[in-house]
Motif scaffolding. Sequence first.
Motif, short mmCIF file in Angstrom:
data_model
loop_
_atom_site.label_atom_id
_atom_site.label_comp_id
_atom_site.label_asym_id
_atom_site.label_seq_id
_atom_site.Cartn_x
_atom_site.Cartn_y
_atom_site.Cartn_z
N HIS A 180 0.70 -1.27 0.10
CA HIS A 180 -0.03 0.01 0.02
C HIS A 180 1.05 1.36 0.04
N ARG B 275 1.94 1.60 -3.27
CA ARG B 275 0.75 2.47 -4.22
C ARG B 275 0.89 3.84 -3.91
N GLY B 276 1.11 4.20 -2.81
CA GLY B 276 1.04 5.78 -2.65
C GLY B 276 2.32 6.46 -3.31
N ARG C 267 -1.22 4.56 2.14
CA ARG C 267 -0.76 5.20 1.05
C ARG C 267 -0.49 6.95 1.06
N LYS D 139 2.76 8.55 -0.62
CA LYS D 139 2.61 9.94 -1.43
C LYS D 139 3.25 10.77 -0.89
#
Length: 201
Positions: free
Chosen positions: A23, A26-27, A183, A187
Amino acid sequence: MSAPYILVLYYSRHGATADMARHIARGIEQGGLEARLRTVPAVSAECEAVAPVIPEQGAPYATLDDLRHCAGLALGSPTRFGNMAAPLKYFLDGTSSLWLTGELVGKPAAVFTSTASLHGGQESTLLSMLLPLLHHGMLVLGLPYSESALLETKGGGTPYGASHHAGADGKRPLDEHEIALCRALGKRLADTTRQLEVSRG
């Protein structure tokens, strides 16, 4: 010169920390950078035990070159008595050559963990993982309270990094808040890394 990537380096004997790593990756990708998942082998009590070069499942094993060439780092481990797991500590203890040459100085880094119980040492484990990163001169990132999931979570989630309450059997899946924070951390790491890359430019 190859494109910058963020290394997502973790140890996991069960699925929870690996799920978090995916996860976070993914971020990172949502933030516009490549994420490279790497793990470390278990530490054996037998002096002559040798792990296979490539693990039977999951991410490949990390090398010092993975660290040397990354633009940022997300470091993860399950909690072991309020501390990071021995295999991750063992790997980090072998990074003194990078420390001597300052290879990681100024690179952004973040941490994540999972625990069997809700108050099983999440924050102390995250802090234990930050210590070697600070010695390497890395720029430590946490999760700001502008992330609403940090205020709403009833499972994992701390300002020191992403966390997960995996349950006594380690099988409790990440809930929506824990996923959102993983996430968000990825990011934030990507956004900061991109800004630093531009400024160094």
